[in-house]
Design a protein around this motif. Structure first.
Motif, PDB file in Angstrom:
ATOM      1  N   PRO A  66      28.671  38.758  50.091  1.00 49.79           N
ATOM      2  CA  PRO A  66      28.424  40.193  49.902  1.00 49.79           C
ATOM      3  C   PRO A  66      29.735  40.947  49.657  1.00 49.79           C
ATOM      4  CG  PRO A  66      27.174  39.369  51.770  1.00 49.79           C
ATOM      5  CD  PRO A  66      28.091  38.251  51.329  1.00 49.79           C
ATOM      6  N   GLY A  67      29.708  41.788  48.650  1.00 52.41           N
ATOM      7  CA  GLY A  67      30.878  42.603  48.330  1.00 52.41           C
ATOM      8  C   GLY A  67      31.800  42.015  47.281  1.00 52.41           C
ATOM      9  N   PHE A  68      31.691  40.704  47.020  1.00 57.68           N
ATOM     10  CA  PHE A  68      32.625  40.087  46.072  1.00 57.68           C
ATOM     11  C   PHE A  68      32.398  40.595  44.652  1.00 57.68           C
ATOM     12  CE2 PHE A  68      34.174  36.525  43.377  1.00 57.68           C
ATOM     13  CZ  PHE A  68      35.519  36.673  43.676  1.00 57.68           C
ATOM     14  N   LEU A  69      31.148  40.703  44.230  1.00 59.80           N
ATOM     15  CA  LEU A  69      30.874  41.204  42.879  1.00 59.80           C
ATOM     16  C   LEU A  69      31.403  42.622  42.708  1.00 59.80           C
ATOM     17  CD1 LEU A  69      27.261  39.890  42.220  1.00 59.80           C
ATOM     18  CD2 LEU A  69      29.403  39.040  41.253  1.00 59.80           C
ATOM     19  N   GLU A  70      31.244  43.423  43.728  1.00 58.58           N
ATOM     20  CA  GLU A  70      31.746  44.788  43.679  1.00 58.58           C
ATOM     21  C   GLU A  70      33.268  44.801  43.592  1.00 58.58           C
ATOM     22  OE1 GLU A  70      29.509  43.653  45.921  1.00 58.58           O
ATOM     23  OE2 GLU A  70      27.719  44.715  45.273  1.00 58.58           O
ATOM     24  N   SER A  71      33.925  43.880  44.281  1.00 56.51           N
ATOM     25  CA  SER A  71      35.385  43.792  44.232  1.00 56.51           C
ATOM     26  C   SER A  71      35.872  43.451  42.833  1.00 56.51           C
ATOM     27  CB  SER A  71      35.893  42.732  45.211  1.00 56.51           C
ATOM     28  OG  SER A  71      35.585  43.079  46.528  1.00 56.51           O
ATOM     29  N   LEU A  72      35.133  42.599  42.137  1.00 58.34           N
ATOM     30  CA  LEU A  72      35.509  42.216  40.777  1.00 58.34           C
ATOM     31  C   LEU A  72      35.222  43.306  39.758  1.00 58.34           C
ATOM     32  CD1 LEU A  72      34.399  38.508  40.274  1.00 58.34           C
ATOM     33  CD2 LEU A  72      36.714  39.407  40.377  1.00 58.34           C
ATOM     34  N   GLN A  73      34.254  44.159  40.046  1.00 57.59           N
ATOM     35  CA  GLN A  73      33.773  45.126  39.065  1.00 57.59           C
ATOM     36  C   GLN A  73      34.902  45.987  38.493  1.00 57.59           C
ATOM     37  OE1 GLN A  73      30.758  44.860  37.944  1.00 57.59           O
ATOM     38  NE2 GLN A  73      31.098  46.472  36.462  1.00 57.59           N
ATOM     39  N   SER A  74      35.827  46.423  39.313  1.00 60.41           N
ATOM     40  CA  SER A  74      36.878  47.315  38.825  1.00 60.41           C
ATOM     41  C   SER A  74      37.858  46.598  37.897  1.00 60.41           C
ATOM     42  CB  SER A  74      37.625  47.950  39.994  1.00 60.41           C
ATOM     43  OG  SER A  74      38.296  46.963  40.742  1.00 60.41           O
ATOM     44  N   PHE A  75      37.829  45.268  37.852  1.00 60.51           N
ATOM     45  CA  PHE A  75      38.729  44.512  36.993  1.00 60.51           C
ATOM     46  C   PHE A  75      38.079  44.097  35.672  1.00 60.51           C
ATOM     47  CE2 PHE A  75      40.206  43.881  41.335  1.00 60.51           C
ATOM     48  CZ  PHE A  75      41.510  44.359  41.204  1.00 60.51           C
TER      49      PHE A  75
END
Length: 78
Positions: A66-75
């Motif tokens: 949980p949260g990893f996809l969101e962490s990648l989103q800004s990149f």
């Protein structure tokens, strides 16, 4: 894949990468090693590779933490 996780847990990231790559070579449809490589590349700030491996892992049915996809989103390139 499990060997790669073991290597990663003790900070041996190059060995972990090799183990994950070997797991992919052995079974290209197994999503977990793609996801684990994605995390290694994210931690190394190699975001393009992290995104590529994450996307492949999702195609193969891997569910990231949980949260990893969101962490990648800004990149992701817009």
């Amino acid at each position: 894949n499990n060997l790669g996780i073991s290597y990663g847990s003790v900070g041996r990231m190059e060995d972990a990468k090799k183990a994950f790559e070997k797991a992919i070579e052995s079974d290209p449809r197994y999503g977990d090693p793609y996801g684990n490589l994605s995390l290694i590349y994210f931690l190394a700030k190699q975001y393009d590779l992290a995104i590529a491996y994450c996307d492949k892992s999702l195609q193969e049915g891997y569910q990231p933490k949980p949260g990893f996809l969101e962490s990648l989103q800004s990149f992701r390139k817009r």
